[in-house]
Design an enzyme around this catalytic site. Sequence first.
Site, mmCIF file in Angstrom:
data_model
loop_
_atom_site.group_PDB
_atom_site.id
_atom_site.type_symbol
_atom_site.label_atom_id
_atom_site.label_comp_id
_atom_site.label_asym_id
_atom_site.label_seq_id
_atom_site.Cartn_x
_atom_site.Cartn_y
_atom_site.Cartn_z
ATOM 1 N N TYR A 225 29.713 37.530 -14.055
ATOM 2 C CA TYR A 225 30.395 37.736 -15.524
ATOM 3 C C TYR A 225 29.200 38.464 -16.499
ATOM 4 C CZ TYR A 225 34.670 35.027 -15.698
ATOM 5 O OH TYR A 225 35.902 34.319 -15.534
ATOM 6 N N ASP B 150 35.765 29.818 -12.316
ATOM 7 C CA ASP B 150 36.893 30.045 -13.024
ATOM 8 C C ASP B 150 38.157 30.154 -12.189
ATOM 9 O OD1 ASP B 150 38.213 31.560 -15.166
ATOM 10 O OD2 ASP B 150 38.346 33.303 -13.964
ATOM 11 N N ASP C 151 41.296 26.972 -12.240
ATOM 12 C CA ASP C 151 42.831 27.150 -12.483
ATOM 13 C C ASP C 151 43.580 26.408 -11.360
ATOM 14 O OD1 ASP C 151 42.289 28.452 -14.739
ATOM 15 O OD2 ASP C 151 44.071 30.230 -14.323
#
Length: 358
Positions: free
Chosen positions: A139, A246, A250
């Site tokens: 990131y 990440d 989810d």
Amino acid sequence: MKILILPGDGIGPEVVAEALKVLRAADRRFGLGLELSEGLLGGAAIDACGKPLPDETLAKARAAEAILLGAVGGPKWDNIERALRPEKGLLAIRAELGLFGNLRPAILYPQLAGASALKAEVVAGLDILIVRELTGGIYFGEPRGIRTLENGERQGFNTDIYSESEIRRIGRVAFEAARKRGRRLCSVDKANVLEVTVLWREVMTELAAEYPDVELSHMYVDNAAMQLVRAPKQFDVVVTGNLFGDILSDAAAMLTGSIGMLPSASLDVNGKGMYEPVHGSAPDIAGQGKANPLATVLSAAMMLRYSFGKAEVADAIERAVGTVLDAGLRTGDIMTPGCRQVDTASMGDALCEALLAG
Ligand code: IPM
Ligand code: MG
């Protein structure tokens, strides 16, 4: 309690409004001494002052003891320059405040077993914690960008990078968390392919010597994704890097019936934190009273627990969530036959009533 509120975009303001109702109700019952301020982040900030993280917001965030965030982003800002997108504001505030430790618990409320896309017996009793590194990895790694090669073709590139100290500090967060729960920690990597995660695995293994009471295992991320939907209850605490975290969070969210149920905490080295629902800004349902405020309410509960040491108030809020679910109240995302569908604000009102009734 000095709390900065960042409603953000899309359904952010709606779900934050309900969490605030609940916090104020908690203040009435428990006398918390709330001192709230509000700031702009993401698209809302771009519209007002041309930047996704205005200096004023950052200054307020530094001055606050904790931050409650809704969500950022939406199609309205999809076509602006990459460096100015709403998501950059979120990434920048995480980086500026050093919020490296992201806790994403996935707990299935028994009342919602039927709302999960998985069979009820696969998810019944689910209680896992994903610990995601939040300020490093691919990131933030440099170099990054999109360049044009000599032959005129464009090439996109990013750098996945972790130093030992970054791995060790998120590892400690995870081991400590495992110690307070089921004492099992699964470190997720891709050590069969990526050197950065070969180091990740080595450092986690070294750390394990300091936590003999915690059982450490390792799993490749592709297998972890499969195991999460095959037999999710095998996990207690999962620790992983920014990108894998990440994605896996989810997936874990959906096990609980809806991503609308998942809170999160992002902590710095001193335990100061930003609290936000794992779901995004859901522009497709924004402004229609359809959003599920429970993830944000549960994020506020996490804030009371982690940043203010008010476990009894957090427990009371979490019990209130159980009470409204027992009463059959559901937003559309968790609706099942036999329950009563309510809008965002009615869910918040019912939570306050349950909280104040004890
Ligand atoms: C999350 C979100 C963010 C992330 C986006 C909005 C930048 O998906 O918090 O999981 O990728 O970290
Ligand atoms: Mg995400």
